[in-house]
Design an enzyme around this catalytic site. Sequence first.
Site, mmCIF file in Angstrom:
data_model
loop_
_atom_site.group_PDB
_atom_site.id
_atom_site.type_symbol
_atom_site.label_atom_id
_atom_site.label_comp_id
_atom_site.label_asym_id
_atom_site.label_seq_id
_atom_site.Cartn_x
_atom_site.Cartn_y
_atom_site.Cartn_z
ATOM 1 N N CYS A 71 0.762 -1.290 -0.135
ATOM 2 C CA CYS A 71 0.015 -0.195 -0.013
ATOM 3 C C CYS A 71 0.991 1.338 -0.159
ATOM 4 O O CYS A 71 2.024 1.301 0.108
ATOM 5 C CB CYS A 71 -0.882 0.190 1.313
ATOM 6 S SG CYS A 71 -1.832 -1.568 1.418
ATOM 7 N N GLY A 114 -0.607 0.689 -5.168
ATOM 8 C CA GLY A 114 -2.040 0.123 -4.873
ATOM 9 C C GLY A 114 -3.185 0.740 -5.574
ATOM 10 O O GLY A 114 -3.201 1.804 -5.496
ATOM 11 N N ASN A 141 1.117 0.843 5.771
ATOM 12 C CA ASN A 141 1.695 0.084 4.853
ATOM 13 C C ASN A 141 2.637 -0.956 5.355
ATOM 14 O O ASN A 141 3.480 -0.651 6.285
ATOM 15 C CB ASN A 141 2.489 1.051 3.875
ATOM 16 C CG ASN A 141 3.392 0.261 2.795
ATOM 17 O OD1 ASN A 141 4.360 0.854 2.624
ATOM 18 N ND2 ASN A 141 2.958 -0.669 2.440
ATOM 19 N N GLY A 142 2.512 -2.269 5.084
ATOM 20 C CA GLY A 142 3.197 -3.359 5.580
ATOM 21 C C GLY A 142 2.383 -4.607 6.054
ATOM 22 O O GLY A 142 1.297 -4.381 5.872
ATOM 23 N N TYR A 188 12.065 -2.825 -7.763
ATOM 24 C CA TYR A 188 10.766 -2.821 -8.282
ATOM 25 C C TYR A 188 9.658 -1.635 -7.858
ATOM 26 O O TYR A 188 8.901 -1.038 -8.705
ATOM 27 C CB TYR A 188 10.110 -4.360 -8.277
ATOM 28 C CG TYR A 188 8.737 -4.538 -8.740
ATOM 29 C CD1 TYR A 188 8.460 -4.666 -10.223
ATOM 30 C CD2 TYR A 188 7.727 -4.655 -7.802
ATOM 31 C CE1 TYR A 188 7.030 -5.024 -10.419
ATOM 32 C CE2 TYR A 188 6.253 -4.874 -8.309
ATOM 33 C CZ TYR A 188 6.120 -4.758 -9.689
ATOM 34 O OH TYR A 188 5.121 -5.044 -10.165
ATOM 35 N N ASP A 215 12.979 -6.679 -14.155
ATOM 36 C CA ASP A 215 13.487 -6.475 -12.688
ATOM 37 C C ASP A 215 13.406 -7.826 -11.939
ATOM 38 O O ASP A 215 14.332 -7.886 -10.866
ATOM 39 C CB ASP A 215 12.656 -5.488 -12.175
ATOM 40 C CG ASP A 215 11.066 -5.697 -12.506
ATOM 41 O OD1 ASP A 215 10.676 -6.657 -11.866
ATOM 42 O OD2 ASP A 215 10.308 -4.881 -13.063
ATOM 43 N N CYS A 232 7.623 -13.307 1.162
ATOM 44 C CA CYS A 232 7.807 -12.036 1.975
ATOM 45 C C CYS A 232 6.721 -12.073 3.015
ATOM 46 O O CYS A 232 5.403 -12.276 2.755
ATOM 47 C CB CYS A 232 7.651 -10.719 0.833
ATOM 48 S SG CYS A 232 7.757 -9.375 1.993
ATOM 49 N N CYS A 253 13.490 -12.715 1.398
ATOM 50 C CA CYS A 253 13.105 -13.257 0.012
ATOM 51 C C CYS A 253 14.288 -14.023 -0.846
ATOM 52 O O CYS A 253 13.818 -14.774 -1.684
ATOM 53 C CB CYS A 253 11.917 -12.721 -0.637
ATOM 54 S SG CYS A 253 12.629 -11.006 -1.370
HETATM 55 S S1 SF4 Z 1 11.345 -10.366 2.274
HETATM 56 FE FE1 SF4 Z 1 12.018 -9.488 0.203
HETATM 57 S S2 SF4 Z 1 9.944 -8.283 -0.428
HETATM 58 FE FE2 SF4 Z 1 9.932 -8.883 1.765
HETATM 59 S S3 SF4 Z 1 10.581 -6.918 2.770
HETATM 60 FE FE3 SF4 Z 1 12.288 -8.451 2.705
HETATM 61 S S4 SF4 Z 1 13.367 -7.924 0.845
HETATM 62 FE FE4 SF4 Z 1 11.527 -6.748 0.896
#
Ligand code: SF4
Length: 471
Positions: free
Chosen positions: A5, A33, A102-103, A245, A349, A385, A439
């Site tokens: 978001c 978003g 956001n999050g 990205y 990307d 993530c 990730c």
């Molecule tokens: S897991 Fe990947 S997408 Fe999620 S916050 Fe960490 S770096 Fe960013």
Amino acid sequence: MRECCGVFGVYDYKGKNVIFNIYLGLMTLHHRGQESAGISLYEKSGIKTGKVYGLVNEKLLANMKKYKSTAGIGHVRYSTAGNSTLYNAQPISNRSLSIAHNGNLVNNIQLRRQLTKAGSKLRTKSDSELILALLTKERESTGDLFEAIRNSVNELEGAFSLVLLTNDGKVVAIRDPYGFRPLCEGEAGNIMAFSSESIALDINNIDLSRDIQPGEMVIVDENGVQRKRYASYTRRAHCMFEYVYFSRADSIIDGRSVYRVRYKLGVNLAKTYKTDADVIIPVPDTSRTAAEGLSHESGIPVAEGLIKNRYVQRTFIMPEQKQRDGAVKIKLNPLKTVLSDKKVLLVDDSIVRGTTLKNIVHMIRKAGAREVHVRITCPPIISPCFYGIDIATHDELIAAYKKNEEIRKSITSDTLSYQKIDGLIDAIGIPREDLCLGCLMDQYPTSKAQELSDRLKNKSRKKRVRYWEDD
Ligand code: SF4
């Protein structure tokens, strides 16, 4: 519901109406978003909230501008699962507070249980409502906003960049102790504003002054600005994907220009891999800057070989797989004049599922390219993530279960090369220990996320679910 978001908050000391600032801010943040947008405004009679399904529009503006408020917050939202209804849109408000988040929280299941047991009546499935409920409960019991925030946010694990509006007209910005998601502040004369990205300040002619620090809250009201730390320093974990990205290239995040990071990602790809092609073609829009860097370093010309229909949403942030597949063809058209009989170096990307890239490679070949070589500016994404980007299960990630050569075959390119982790860190220019690379490495900065990833990974593929559904 889980969101990627954008948030915006503004306070005007001279008592001017802030609705247009919020409207412009949200319009600028829509790449974060597009499923819903909402605005909350301060009124003496109580907080007024309006929401629309889809993009922020004139109807919302018309409904809200009658309030002539001097303080307000806004939100643009993308949900990743379930119904994308207006009911779950933000800001979420009660009599005491309004919140835009956001999050993602990682301990949302435990918090939900705890709050329900304590008698909180929760109306949505959103983790943002849990934060609202906690804050409200603490504010009622302590009678002090700072204490309420400190007590509440210390119970949260995960990513939260928040803007709040209180029923006495304060605007508050809070960033989690790791600083996963961006949140900045700016000032212009009588105005103070908070935003997910600096571009929403630019559009309002507000100068970016600083980033909200991880573990910091900023409260603004008629008496001025108070900045307070609510959490002691642990470690930073800025999301690398914001640079690769998610954020717009013209944003400045934690002191780094997203444009410069992406350019350097291209330069580093050219330095890492032998680059031999007739033309470099970026997948629009986020790969364009990296393609410039790759072209500069390699001397190979860059050209627009894929023309984008600007009126289609980004495929990555469309909720249904069927929508995503169809949208690739609707979104991009290959330019035969540029591609015919060429050895093409295609820059993208990231690879999530791989379906989009496969369709693009196919399109480019059909347009007459002799060879298609793929360069990816982000290292392979191998793990979900838990902090607010929609990469929810291992099964959605081709690199979680396929090796490089298998992925190449699957996307049908002649070669495939990914950015190295060191190349990514060098391009961002933030020390490795201050970045989240969860990730990419399956090593998360918070213990609960690590636990969730390990648990999900060890389940049979049939039983793997999105982590917030895994009780
Ligand atoms: S897991 Fe990947 S997408 Fe999620 S916050 Fe960490 S770096 Fe960013």
